[in-house]
Scaffold this active site. Structure first.
Site, PDB file in Angstrom:
ATOM      1  N   TYR A 169     -22.843  73.041  87.700  1.00  0.00           N
ATOM      2  CA  TYR A 169     -22.849  71.633  88.100  1.00  0.00           C
ATOM      3  C   TYR A 169     -24.163  70.986  87.680  1.00  0.00           C
ATOM      4  O   TYR A 169     -25.225  71.561  87.877  1.00  0.00           O
ATOM      5  CB  TYR A 169     -22.675  71.492  89.620  1.00  0.00           C
ATOM      6  CG  TYR A 169     -21.367  70.822  89.947  1.00  0.00           C
ATOM      7  CD1 TYR A 169     -21.147  69.505  89.590  1.00  0.00           C
ATOM      8  CD2 TYR A 169     -20.333  71.528  90.563  1.00  0.00           C
ATOM      9  CE1 TYR A 169     -19.936  68.896  89.839  1.00  0.00           C
ATOM     10  CE2 TYR A 169     -19.122  70.921  90.820  1.00  0.00           C
ATOM     11  CZ  TYR A 169     -18.915  69.597  90.461  1.00  0.00           C
ATOM     12  OH  TYR A 169     -17.721  68.997  90.700  1.00  0.00           O
ATOM     13  N   ASP A 208     -14.615  50.985  68.421  1.00  0.00           N
ATOM     14  CA  ASP A 208     -14.029  52.266  68.844  1.00  0.00           C
ATOM     15  C   ASP A 208     -13.717  53.058  67.571  1.00  0.00           C
ATOM     16  O   ASP A 208     -12.724  52.811  66.901  1.00  0.00           O
ATOM     17  CB  ASP A 208     -12.768  51.983  69.663  1.00  0.00           C
ATOM     18  CG  ASP A 208     -12.073  53.261  70.130  1.00  0.00           C
ATOM     19  OD1 ASP A 208     -12.388  54.342  69.603  1.00  0.00           O
ATOM     20  OD2 ASP A 208     -11.205  53.154  71.023  1.00  0.00           O
ATOM     21  N   ARG A 212     -12.472  68.424  72.545  1.00  0.00           N
ATOM     22  CA  ARG A 212     -11.987  67.179  73.147  1.00  0.00           C
ATOM     23  C   ARG A 212     -13.075  66.626  74.048  1.00  0.00           C
ATOM     24  O   ARG A 212     -13.522  67.294  74.984  1.00  0.00           O
ATOM     25  CB  ARG A 212     -10.719  67.430  73.959  1.00  0.00           C
ATOM     26  CG  ARG A 212      -9.642  68.197  73.237  1.00  0.00           C
ATOM     27  CD  ARG A 212      -8.285  68.072  73.904  1.00  0.00           C
ATOM     28  NE  ARG A 212      -7.664  66.845  73.486  1.00  0.00           N
ATOM     29  CZ  ARG A 212      -7.042  66.672  72.317  1.00  0.00           C
ATOM     30  NH1 ARG A 212      -6.950  67.662  71.456  1.00  0.00           N
ATOM     31  NH2 ARG A 212      -6.524  65.510  71.990  1.00  0.00           N
ATOM     32  N   GLU A 250     -24.679  67.120  87.796  1.00  0.00           N
ATOM     33  CA  GLU A 250     -24.534  65.661  87.906  1.00  0.00           C
ATOM     34  C   GLU A 250     -25.857  64.969  87.619  1.00  0.00           C
ATOM     35  O   GLU A 250     -26.909  65.394  88.113  1.00  0.00           O
ATOM     36  CB  GLU A 250     -24.052  65.285  89.311  1.00  0.00           C
ATOM     37  CG  GLU A 250     -22.580  65.572  89.512  1.00  0.00           C
ATOM     38  CD  GLU A 250     -22.084  65.158  90.879  1.00  0.00           C
ATOM     39  OE1 GLU A 250     -22.882  64.631  91.679  1.00  0.00           O
ATOM     40  OE2 GLU A 250     -20.886  65.375  91.141  1.00  0.00           O
ATOM     41  N   LYS A 303     -11.509  64.262  66.759  1.00  0.00           N
ATOM     42  CA  LYS A 303     -10.606  63.844  65.669  1.00  0.00           C
ATOM     43  C   LYS A 303     -11.274  64.186  64.336  1.00  0.00           C
ATOM     44  O   LYS A 303     -11.545  65.346  64.105  1.00  0.00           O
ATOM     45  CB  LYS A 303     -10.227  62.380  65.860  1.00  0.00           C
ATOM     46  CG  LYS A 303      -9.468  62.206  67.200  1.00  0.00           C
ATOM     47  CD  LYS A 303      -9.041  60.788  67.507  1.00  0.00           C
ATOM     48  CE  LYS A 303      -8.433  60.736  68.898  1.00  0.00           C
ATOM     49  NZ  LYS A 303      -8.084  59.363  69.310  1.00  0.00           N
ATOM     50  N   THR A 358     -14.390  59.451  70.136  1.00  0.00           N
ATOM     51  CA  THR A 358     -14.008  60.776  70.610  1.00  0.00           C
ATOM     52  C   THR A 358     -14.716  61.783  69.719  1.00  0.00           C
ATOM     53  O   THR A 358     -15.189  61.450  68.629  1.00  0.00           O
ATOM     54  CB  THR A 358     -12.486  61.000  70.501  1.00  0.00           C
ATOM     55  OG1 THR A 358     -12.091  60.811  69.141  1.00  0.00           O
ATOM     56  CG2 THR A 358     -11.720  60.027  71.386  1.00  0.00           C
TER      57      THR A 358
HETATM   58  C1  LIG Z   1      -7.873  58.784  70.483  1.00  0.00           C
HETATM   59  C2  LIG Z   1      -8.346  57.447  70.789  1.00  0.00           C
HETATM   60  C3  LIG Z   1      -8.813  57.093  72.069  1.00  0.00           C
HETATM   61  C4  LIG Z   1      -8.670  57.945  73.291  1.00  0.00           C
HETATM   62  O1  LIG Z   1      -9.068  59.254  73.247  1.00  0.00           O
HETATM   63  P1  LIG Z   1      -8.506  60.340  74.281  1.00  0.00           P
HETATM   64  O2  LIG Z   1      -9.507  61.421  74.143  1.00  0.00           O
HETATM   65  O3  LIG Z   1      -7.134  60.692  73.814  1.00  0.00           O
HETATM   66  O4  LIG Z   1      -8.496  59.741  75.648  1.00  0.00           O
HETATM   67  C5  LIG Z   1      -9.333  55.820  72.236  1.00  0.00           C
HETATM   68  N1  LIG Z   1      -9.380  54.949  71.229  1.00  0.00           N
HETATM   69  C6  LIG Z   1      -8.908  55.244  69.991  1.00  0.00           C
HETATM   70  C7  LIG Z   1      -8.988  54.213  68.908  1.00  0.00           C
HETATM   71  C8  LIG Z   1      -8.373  56.489  69.738  1.00  0.00           C
HETATM   72  O5  LIG Z   1      -7.902  56.764  68.522  1.00  0.00           O
END
Ligand SMILES: *Cc1c(COP(=O)(O)O)cnc(C)c1O
Length: 431
Positions: free
Chosen positions: A53, A198, A233, A55, A227, A224
């Site tokens: 932990y 994003d 993740r 935090e 990807k 994220t």
């Molecule tokens: C994948 C994605 C997210 C969210 O990611 P998660 O880890 O699945 O919650 C947010 N915005 C965009 C543009 C994404 O491609």
């Protein structure tokens, strides 16, 4: 068999993981948001970091014994700052969706207006879908695209002027072209909105210099880590400015964004960071600093272009006519096969894709007119342009014979022959 092994403790999970491993090995993985992490990333992710932990933030924790997790988190932060060229990185968000929630929580009040892309035009649920927090707690307005599937800045500007959003969001799950960050900056400035980029899908391409970076243009950049970036993740929130050393409230201003983001994550929304994930993010960032990562990013785009070319040569239609990045959208309208049918038929041949809406889709999102294909996972596996040409032909064959099980069996054999040439985690087993 050691009773304490996974197979000894829980044979059902071990056997099912083995089946999933074999599915990943034998199939052609074209889901644009997926990738294959390295064994090093997996080792960190499966580590004792999960026991701790912690935090708070490095040197400011609510728990004792944090000196080593502090080192881990500091490494992840320093690497993220360097790779993305930002002043501040928060590496604690549990995933992309909660990271976007944190950005909203940091910069907006419930009921404030946000302007993001509509889901059916490649926006994410967290960009203002009605049934998501972003569309129910906030007043979400959605932009679409032009008829050819390109961003339509006239529409975005006129919606911004009409609705005066507090936040404008750019960044997509299914947009095959380069995003002009500067145009979003201009529109945001015209209406006094914060600008969130994003880059969840394209972070790896940005690091590999295959797509322009928004991190010095947008007010906040979210990505994220799992990807194109090829980590575990998780997610990161990147911004510029200084973190306040005091606990006093800070005003809502651009300079204070790092402080507002940190406070939104904890105590705003989250509890203990996932230290094993943080360690794995640090490893993925270390990998992304190597020259080979740029080769990978380049190859992702070359492979996407080669696949797009092959599909087009087979008579399939692509939204915007092609791709600049790692993904493409096939508009199946003229084939008589729906996106859902194509996803299922291709899946039977072990070619994994997802159904997707196309611009101005006449069908429902649950059974839309298109499929989305991306090349990051196959590129990580080592496949190149000549493989993409074959894969394009196999995809067209299945789509043109979606109901013919003997053809799908034939293609499945060809898929296995192809993937056998590119061993995946050759020494790994859960049995
Ligand atoms: C994948 C994605 C997210 C969210 O990611 P998660 O880890 O699945 O919650 C947010 N915005 C965009 C543009 C994404 O491609």
């Amino acid at each position: 068999m050691n009773k304490k092994d996974l197979i000894g403790t829980d044979p059902k999970i071990a056997q099912t993981l083995e089946k999933e491993l074999n599915r990943q090995r034998s199939g052609i993985e074209l889901i644009a948001s997926e990738n294959f992490v390295s064994q090093a990333v997996m080792k960190a992710l499966g580590s004792i970091g999960t026991n701790k932990y912690s935090e708070g933030y490095p040197n400011r924790r609510y728990y004792g014994g944090c000196e080593f997790v502090d080192e881990i988190e500091n490494l992840a932060i320093e690497r993220a700052k360097k790779l993305f060229n930002v002043d501040h990185a928060n590496v604690q968000p549990y995933s992309g969706s909660p990271a976007n929630l944190a950005v909203y929580y940091a910069l907006l009040k419930p009921g404030d207006t946000v302007l993001g892309a509509k889901l059916s035009f490649g926006g994410h649920m967290t960009h203002g879908l009605k049934v998501n927090f972003s569309g129910s707690l906030y007043n979400a307005v959605n932009y679409t695209s032009d008829k050819n599937g390109y961003l339509d800045f006239d529409e975005i500007r006129s919606l911004a002027k009409e609705h005066k959003p507090k936040l404008i969001i750019a960044g997509y799950t299914a947009y095959p072209r380069i995003i002009d960050w500067q145009k979003f900056r201009e529109i945001s400035d015209e209406v006094g909105a914060f600008f969130l980029a994003d880059i969840s899908h394209i972070a790896g391409l940005i690091i590999g210099e295959q797509h322009p970076s928004p991190t010095r243009i947008a007010d906040v950049t979210m990505t994220t880590s799992h990807k194109t970036l090829r980590g575990p993740r998780g997610a990161m929130i990147l911004s510029n400015g200084k973190v306040s050393n005091s606990n006093k409230p800070v005003e809502l201003s651009k300079e204070n964004i790092p402080t507002l983001i940190d406070r939104a994550i904890i105590p705003g929304l989250q509890g203990g960071p996932h230290n094993h994930t943080t360690a794995a993010i640090a490893v993925a960032l270390q990998e992304a600093m190597q020259p080979e990562f740029k080769d990978y990013a380049k190859q992702v785009v070359l492979n996407a272009k080669a696949l797009a070319k092959s599909l087009t040569a087979e008579g399939l239609e692509l939204v915007t006519g092609g791709t600049d990045n790692h993904l493409m959208l096939v508009d199946l309208t003229s084939t008589g096969v729906t996106g859902k049918e194509a996803e299922t038929a291709l899946g039977e041949a072990e070619i994994f894709v997802n159904k997707n809406t196309v611009p101005y889709d006449k069908r429902k999102p649950t059974d839309p007119s298109g499929i989305r294909l991306g090349t990051p996972a196959l590129t990580t596996r080592g496949l190149k342009e000549d493989d993409m040409e074959i894969i394009g032909q196999l995809i067209a064959k299945v789509i043109n014979n979606a109901k013919d099980s003997s053809i799908k069996e034939q293609v499945k054999k060809q898929v296995k022959e192809l993937t056998d040439n590119y061993p995946l985690y050759p020494d790994l087993t859960y049995l």
